[in-house]
Scaffold this active site. Structure first.
Site, PDB file in Angstrom:
ATOM      1  N   LYS A 194       0.557  -0.900   0.502  1.00 43.50           N
ATOM      2  CA  LYS A 194      -0.002   0.009   0.001  1.00 43.50           C
ATOM      3  C   LYS A 194       0.607   1.299   0.655  1.00 43.50           C
ATOM      4  CE  LYS A 194      -1.100   2.441   3.021  1.00 43.50           C
ATOM      5  NZ  LYS A 194      -1.601   3.930   2.563  1.00 43.50           N
ATOM      6  N   GLU A 269      10.719   1.355   9.823  1.00 45.52           N
ATOM      7  CA  GLU A 269      11.777   2.249   9.496  1.00 45.52           C
ATOM      8  C   GLU A 269      11.083   3.607  10.038  1.00 45.52           C
ATOM      9  OE1 GLU A 269      14.438   1.137   8.923  1.00 45.52           O
ATOM     10  OE2 GLU A 269      14.844  -0.345   8.013  1.00 45.52           O
ATOM     11  N   CYS A 303      13.592  11.162   6.667  1.00 42.51           N
ATOM     12  CA  CYS A 303      13.504  10.599   7.394  1.00 42.51           C
ATOM     13  C   CYS A 303      15.168  10.871   8.468  1.00 42.51           C
ATOM     14  CB  CYS A 303      13.624   8.882   7.970  1.00 42.51           C
ATOM     15  SG  CYS A 303      14.616   7.914   6.927  1.00 42.51           S
ATOM     16  N   GLU A 400      10.644  15.912  15.689  1.00 37.77           N
ATOM     17  CA  GLU A 400      10.919  15.773  14.172  1.00 37.77           C
ATOM     18  C   GLU A 400       9.694  16.946  13.168  1.00 37.77           C
ATOM     19  OE1 GLU A 400       9.582  11.584  11.566  1.00 37.77           O
ATOM     20  OE2 GLU A 400      11.659  11.870  11.253  1.00 37.77           O
TER      21      GLU A 400
HETATM   22  P1  NAD Z   1       1.954   7.845   8.496  1.00 40.05           P
HETATM   23  O1  NAD Z   1       3.593   6.900   8.796  1.00 40.05           O
HETATM   24  O2  NAD Z   1       0.448   8.497   8.493  1.00 40.05           O
HETATM   25  O3  NAD Z   1       2.372   7.125   6.484  1.00 40.05           O
HETATM   26  C1  NAD Z   1       3.060   6.782   6.631  1.00 40.05           C
HETATM   27  C2  NAD Z   1       2.416   5.597   5.533  1.00 40.05           C
HETATM   28  O4  NAD Z   1       1.452   5.007   6.497  1.00 40.05           O
HETATM   29  C3  NAD Z   1       1.072   5.484   4.506  1.00 40.05           C
HETATM   30  O5  NAD Z   1       1.081   4.648   3.527  1.00 40.05           O
HETATM   31  C4  NAD Z   1       0.295   5.813   5.179  1.00 40.05           C
HETATM   32  O6  NAD Z   1      -1.027   5.273   4.713  1.00 40.05           O
HETATM   33  C5  NAD Z   1       0.469   5.179   6.496  1.00 40.05           C
HETATM   34  N1  NAD Z   1      -0.749   4.376   7.758  1.00 40.05           N
HETATM   35  C6  NAD Z   1      -1.238   5.940   8.674  1.00 40.05           C
HETATM   36  N2  NAD Z   1      -1.979   4.767   9.472  1.00 40.05           N
HETATM   37  C7  NAD Z   1      -1.679   3.688   8.905  1.00 40.05           C
HETATM   38  C8  NAD Z   1      -2.446   3.254  10.492  1.00 40.05           C
HETATM   39  N3  NAD Z   1      -3.134   3.441  11.690  1.00 40.05           N
HETATM   40  N4  NAD Z   1      -2.599   1.634  10.379  1.00 40.05           N
HETATM   41  C9  NAD Z   1      -1.880   1.518   8.701  1.00 40.05           C
HETATM   42  N5  NAD Z   1      -0.763   2.305   7.989  1.00 40.05           N
HETATM   43  C10 NAD Z   1      -1.002   3.699   8.255  1.00 40.05           C
HETATM   44  O7  NAD Z   1       3.255  10.029   7.828  1.00 40.05           O
HETATM   45  P2  NAD Z   1       2.376  10.692   7.683  1.00 40.05           P
HETATM   46  O8  NAD Z   1       0.784  11.206   7.989  1.00 40.05           O
HETATM   47  O9  NAD Z   1       1.790  11.747   6.442  1.00 40.05           O
HETATM   48  O10 NAD Z   1       3.419  11.836   8.037  1.00 40.05           O
HETATM   49  C11 NAD Z   1       3.529  12.225   9.757  1.00 40.05           C
HETATM   50  C12 NAD Z   1       4.717  12.382  10.058  1.00 40.05           C
HETATM   51  O11 NAD Z   1       5.551  11.071   9.906  1.00 40.05           O
HETATM   52  C13 NAD Z   1       6.177  13.499   8.992  1.00 40.05           C
HETATM   53  O12 NAD Z   1       5.668  14.527   9.903  1.00 40.05           O
HETATM   54  C14 NAD Z   1       7.010  12.907   9.151  1.00 40.05           C
HETATM   55  O13 NAD Z   1       7.424  13.687  10.323  1.00 40.05           O
HETATM   56  C15 NAD Z   1       7.210  11.585   9.481  1.00 40.05           C
HETATM   57  N6  NAD Z   1       7.783  10.664   8.312  1.00 40.05           N
HETATM   58  C16 NAD Z   1       8.685  10.028   8.455  1.00 40.05           C
HETATM   59  C17 NAD Z   1       8.883   9.008   7.222  1.00 40.05           C
HETATM   60  C18 NAD Z   1       9.845   8.678   7.543  1.00 40.05           C
HETATM   61  O14 NAD Z   1      10.812   8.233   6.376  1.00 40.05           O
HETATM   62  N7  NAD Z   1      10.872   7.975   8.335  1.00 40.05           N
HETATM   63  C19 NAD Z   1       7.847   8.924   6.163  1.00 40.05           C
HETATM   64  C20 NAD Z   1       6.884  10.081   6.230  1.00 40.05           C
HETATM   65  C21 NAD Z   1       6.539  10.966   7.425  1.00 40.05           C
END
Ligand code: NAD
Ligand code: MN
Length: 496
Positions: A194, A269, A303, A400
């Site tokens: 996904k 990660e 990240c 972050e």
């Molecule tokens: P997120 O963690 O919500 O999104 C990452 C992935 O997780 C997406 O595919 C999303 O659909 C999925 N996801 C979200 N909720 C989920 C759940 N309950 N169960 C399973 N999968 C789920 O990230 P975001 O809200 O888009 O970004 C918020 C913060 O996250 C950013 O400001 C940043 O600090 C951090 N972030 C970190 C990375 C990284 O590379 N480590 C990447 C994106 C965001």
């Protein structure tokens, strides 16, 4: 000039064809299909705030369908019965197809993410070796024969886990899909992936190529959708054996707890607040240029971004001046311009979050030397920003931000900087700049993070494990370690 033409002038015919399919579909069992609910969501171009197209939104029923397809493919002789060389050839064919479509993928990625085209082109080309590296592993996943009594023969086999659920973020969407599917497939697993809801398009383009190169149906299923719906359904699905996730630390924790009932194998990660440490004996030209890149690349949406720049006190003022100067020279703008270095943030949500830290930092007593505002009046742009007079305990140094924002913090000596650098719940990466090789290694050993760069930043390579200490993650991607993460071991006794 209409908006249509302005995009049209910058992209190739194949990207136009791809975008003309106004309704992108789910890729399940080798076919493109709508969501069972008929639901769709829009994906937008963050540089213009314009809608790029609508995408089928997977629900729990579609996850179920994809898992069934992946399970069937996993058991079928067309995947489980082929020899490792044949499995490798599928990965190599996909690598070639990506190389042949690199410009299209980079253009799609730039439209969907706002990341400059030049960076996306380099990324697409630069990550083809991930598929090639894992193609090499297919035929090198060994078991052992163990010392046993004369009338006993014992050996181990490394076997695939089964159906792997993979959930990827929006900050480097193409890379993340490749990093996830390559090791899973090399080890003989099948995949339900996904992509992030902000950036589903490059994953859908990869699905087209997977179909084109002729992977057996169901081996890779790509299902765009919401995290809280499709992602959550994957996390609890009884027939998914593993979840590999990249994203925020909070969602990672939710995935870990959500997977407990079905005891999935989990790799995570997550976030970081990585230190980049500059000693006064460093090659300052290189250290400064690289440090600026370290917190501004991808507009800081990485990240592993080096967001805490630690500078030795006797060069602090000079380095602050030079970093601020360099940041003020960065070219922010249209991601399709070849000179642009920074594009927008991914979404309004991220724009608001990053902007909120400008005030938080100032209220806590830090000083902005450059940036600190919105850039332009269209798109989710912020100015690259430098905070000085930062204390490691301030929120801007602890949390972050995920935007092009660096905090410059002063330190006295080795012990002081080790203590400050490690004073964080994160532990993803770190940089250290010094001409004293012994000191470089001492610091590298003392820092509690999964990756350390001495006199560089951002180096990564599939040959070497990638991942975090502490709340930056669990398990590793890349390297030999990733083979362990996508296989399980079976011990077999034979009595003569
Ligand atoms: P997120 O963690 O919500 O999104 C990452 C992935 O997780 C997406 O595919 C999303 O659909 C999925 N996801 C979200 N909720 C989920 C759940 N309950 N169960 C399973 N999968 C789920 O990230 P975001 O809200 O888009 O970004 C918020 C913060 O996250 C950013 O400001 C940043 O600090 C951090 N972030 C970190 C990375 C990284 O590379 N480590 C990447 C994106 C965001
Ligand atoms: Mn988008």
């Amino acid at each position: 000039m209409s908006k249509e033409t302005s995009i049209g002038e910058r992209i190739g015919a194949e990207t136009k064809r791809f975008l003309a399919k106004k309704n992108q579909l789910l890729f399940i069992n080798g076919k493109f299909v709508p969501a069972k609910s008929g639901k769709t969501f829009d994906t937008i171009n963050p540089a213009t705030e314009e809608i790029l197209g609508s995408v089928a939104e997977a629900g729990a029923e579609d996850v179920d369908e994809a898992v069934k397809a992946a399970r069937k493919a996993f058991e079928a002789p067309t995947w489980s019965g082929i020899n490792p060389h044949e499995r490798a050839r599928y990965l190599l064919k996909l690598a070639d197809a990506i190389a042949a479509n690199a410009d299209t993928i980079a253009e799609i990625e730039t439209l969907d993410t706002g990341v400059p085209l030049s960076i996306n082109k380099a990324n697409v080309i630069g990550n083809i070796n991930v598929l090639q590296y894992y193609a090499g592993w297919c035929s090198k996943i060994y078991g052992k024969t163990n010392p046993s009594a004369d009338d006993v023969f014992n050996y181990t086999r490394r076997e695939p886990l089964g159906v792997c659920g993979q959930i990827t973020p929006w900050n480097a969407p193409f890379n993340m899909v490749i990093w996830k599917i390559a090791p899973a497939l090399a080890c003989g697993n099948t995949v339900v992936l996904k992509p992030a809801e902000n950036t589903p398009l490059s994953a859908i383009k990869i699905a087209e190529l997977i179909q084109e190169v002729g992977f057996p149906e169901g081996v890779v299923n790509i299902i765009p959708g919401m995290g809280s719906v499709a992602g959550s359904a994957m996390t609890t699905h009884p027939d998914i054996n593993k979840i590999a996730f990249t994203g925020s630390t909070n969602v990672g924790k939710g995935i870990l707890s959500g997977s407990v009932d079905t005891l999935k194998k989990i790799t995570l990660e997550l976030g970081g607040k990585s230190p980049n440490i500059i000693f006064s004996d460093a090659d300052l030209d290189k250290a400064i240029t690289t440090a600026v890149n370290g917190f501004t690349l991808l507009s800081g949406q990485a990240c592993i971004a080096g967001t805490r720049v630690f500078v030795q006190d006797n060069i602090y003022d000079e380095v602050v001046k030079r970093i601020s100067q360099k940041v003020s020279e960065l070219i922010v703008g249209d991601p399709f311009n070849s000179t642009t270095q920074l594009g927008p943030l991914i979404s309004e949500k991220q724009f608001k979050q990053v902007s909120s830290y400008f005030d938080i930092g100032k209220k806590d007593g830090a000083k902005i030397t450059v940036g600190g505002k919105r850039f332009g009046d269209k798109g989710y742009y912020v100015e690259p920003t430098v905070f000085t007079n930062v204390d490691n305990q301030m929120r801007i140094a602890k949390e972050e931000i995920f935007g092009p924002v660096g905090s410059i913090i002063s330190f006295k000596d080795e012990n002081d900087v080790i203590a400050q650098a490690n004073n964080t719940p994160y532990g993803l990466a770190a940089g250290v700049w010094t001409k004293d090789i012994s000191r470089g290694h001492r610091i590298a050993h003392a820092i509690k993070s999964g990756m350390v760069w001495i006199n560089s930043y951002f180096d990564y390579d599939p040959i070497s494990p990638f991942g975090g200490y502490k709340q930056s993650g669990m398990g590793r991607e890349f390297g030999e370690e990733s083979i362990d993460a996508y296989t399980q071991i079976k011990s077999i006794f034979l009595r003569y």
